[in-house]
Design an enzyme around this catalytic site. Structure first.
Site, PDB file in Angstrom:
ATOM      1  N   GLU A 180       0.873  -1.175   0.000  1.00  0.00           N
ATOM      2  CA  GLU A 180       0.000   0.000   0.000  1.00  0.00           C
ATOM      3  C   GLU A 180       0.902   1.214   0.000  1.00  0.00           C
ATOM      4  OE1 GLU A 180      -3.111   0.306  -0.432  1.00  0.00           O
ATOM      5  OE2 GLU A 180      -3.690  -1.795  -0.310  1.00  0.00           O
ATOM      6  N   CYS A 229      -1.903   8.784   3.611  1.00  0.00           N
ATOM      7  CA  CYS A 229      -1.776   8.548   2.177  1.00  0.00           C
ATOM      8  C   CYS A 229      -3.076   8.907   1.484  1.00  0.00           C
ATOM      9  CB  CYS A 229      -1.352   7.116   1.891  1.00  0.00           C
ATOM     10  SG  CYS A 229      -2.410   5.926   2.649  1.00  0.00           S
TER      11      CYS A 229
END
Ligand code: UN1
Length: 521
Positions: A284, A318
């Site tokens: 990720e 993020c």
């Protein structure tokens, strides 16, 4: 036990004037203070290890607060941790899944019980505000609960198959890979350690966790909570140390890995992970998450959603919103409201009850912030913010003002992930143009849209290249996914899976299928 304050916290919680909640948190802060500045070993098979040398970290709130001195694992230590995990793997895989679920549910409850001290430690370690830190801890528990629930609803992933004859019985069984490595980042120091660890363990893998250096204390506290809840020390090991030594070694030895962090490191792991035969690497990575505001939007809702997602935890998610494309007829009004919302952001010590924006993580982040501001000054306009904050006690930390800029279309501000509280805004002639610009990035994690027009909403949903999208959401235009509510995973350069954490397709990534046919005679 954590007191029941009758108040459920998620990342979508906008505010809390719940006194009981804050009093419980204040006690958590006092308990956390007693755990600062200590020497920390790491743990293999539950045994303390001292590695080679120690690295001290300080709080981003105040450089005089030493978080702890963390033992640095050598490649040999990591090798020992993986060997210990490998030795226990058959026992853990052979434990009935119902027992694994029971143990992990107990661990989730213990995390919730300890939420005040865990979130206060997190606030000291990475600078999260109260609701964000409590959210991170509760998300950790809920991620584990979700994967347990997934195991149960799928009956342990044992599926009877069709018989070709009465004498033949086939079942399909999802089985673990063996030893799983989890490499977790500083920004969700509990949730992004607990989510992958919980999934790997409930699936029957044993786990070695390597938390980010800033985040080591949360990683160790998470490990301890799991062990205190009864997770066997053979099933879960934790090593602290650098990414270049401990992280790299871990990724070279395990049967599967989950990495959360930068695009560069994630792609490096993804490219090199499988050497002898195919193995799962779940990576990720970053985001450069866009928001599109239509002329049909509720502009107050849009300004709130953008501000919360651009400045929540200092833009260091993020999922943070870092770009906004606004239809020309509503641009000026949206900008006015966004400036107003931004001026209302309370910046300061995140341990304080009313602070929304704490410090950013370190001096390197301040340098990135200053470079971005300089680029906006040269190649655009700084509309709001753009400077370091050094008033009073803030001088001892890494505080910056939430920042809105306009930038030329060819500026790198539209492309580079910054991980600071900084959003660039531009006019577009149409939603269609907004979509083209929104998709013009190597990333594809989250995106937000604001419009009251259903056809436009449908076009946005079809056209946007992102794994997590939100429409008309005031609590966060691009941030704030919650397990079982919004599965969280990226497309393109943001992630390998396109199968989000906390969603129905995540857990099976930690297993491999075995089809079992038995002929009875
Ligand atoms: C991350 O920042 O690495 O939706 C992921 C959110 C969070 C994101 C976590 N769950 O904002």
């Amino acid at each position: 036990m954590a007191e029941d304050t009758g108040f459920r916290i998620t990342y979508a919680t906008m505010s809390s004037d719940n006194d009981a909640l804050h009093e419980a948190y204040d006690r958590g802060i006092e308990e956390a203070r007693g755990r600062l500045g200590l020497d920390h070993p790491f743990y293999v098979n539950g045994q303390e290890r001292s590695g080679e040398g120690r690295v001290a970290t300080t709080s981003p709130i105040d450089r005089d607060i030493v978080m702890g001195r963390f033992a640095q694992a050598t490649a040999a230590d990591v090798g020992d941790a993986v060997a210990a995990a490998r030795a226990f793997a058959p026992t853990w895989a052979g434990t009935p899944w119902q027992e694994r679920v029971q143990l992990l549910m107990r661990a989730a409850d213990l995390i919730s019980e300890r939420r005040n001290v865990l979130s206060a430690l997190m606030a000291f370690e990475v600078g999260k505000n109260r609701l964000e830190a409590l959210g991170d801890v509760e998300e950790s528990a809920d991620l584990i609960r979700y994967y347990c629930h997934d195991m149960e609803t799928n009956d342990g992933f044992v599926t009877p198959m069709t018989r070709l004859s009465p004498a033949e019985a086939t079942s399909d069984v999802m089985r673990p890979h063996g030893v799983w490595g989890v490499i977790s980042p500083f920004n969700f120091p509990m949730a992004l350690a607990a989510g992958p660890t919980g999934a790997a363990l409930v699936a029957g893998n044993t786990v070695v966790l390597k938390p980010a250096t800033i985040g080591s204390l949360c990683g160790l506290e998470f490990w301890r909570t799991m062990i205190d809840a009864g997770v066997p020390a053979g099933a879960f090991h934790v090593v602290t140390g650098s990414g270049s030594v401990a992280g790299r070694e871990l990724a070279s030895l395990v049967d599967g890995v989950t990495f959360t962090g930068s695009y560069e490191v994630g792609m490096g792991i993804y490219r090199t992970f499988a050497t002898d035969y195919p193995k799962p690497a779940i990576c990720e990575m970053g985001g450069k998450n866009p928001v599109i505001v239509s002329r049909h939007a509720d502009l107050d809702v849009a300004a709130s959603g953008i501000s919360r997602s651009a400045f929540g935890f200092g833009g260091q998610k993020c999922s943070a919103a870092s770009r906004a494309y606004v239809e020309a007829p509503v641009y000026d009004e949206l900008m006015e409201r966004l400036i107003e919302k931004t001026s209302e952001v309370v910046v300061g010590n995140p341990l304080d009850r009313d602070v929304f924006l704490g410090p950013i993580i370190d001096e390197a982040a301040v340098t990135r912030y200053e470079e971005a501001t300089a680029e906006a000054e040269k190649n655009g306009t700084v509309v709001e913010g753009g400077h370091r904050l050094t008033d009073g006690a803030m001088a001892r930390g890494t505080f910056v003002a939430p920042t809105i800029v306009e930038a030329a279309a060819d500026s790198w501000l539209w492309r580079r992930e910054l991980f600071v509280p900084f959003v660039a805004i531009d006019r577009v002639a149409s939603v269609a143009e907004g979509l083209v610009r929104a998709n013009d990035t190597e990333y594809g994690l989250t995106a937000g849209f604001f419009s009251a027009d259903d056809d436009e909403v449908a076009r946005f949903l079809e056209g946007i290249d992102a794994g997590v999208v939100y429409v008309n959401r005031p609590s966060g235009a691009t941030t704030g996914a919650w397990p079982a509510v919004q599965p969280f995973g990226g497309w393109k350069g943001s992630g390998t899976g396109g199968r989000g954490g906390g969603g129905p397709y995540y857990l099976t990534q930690y297993m491999r299928e075995q089809s079992r046919t038995i002929i009875e005679n």
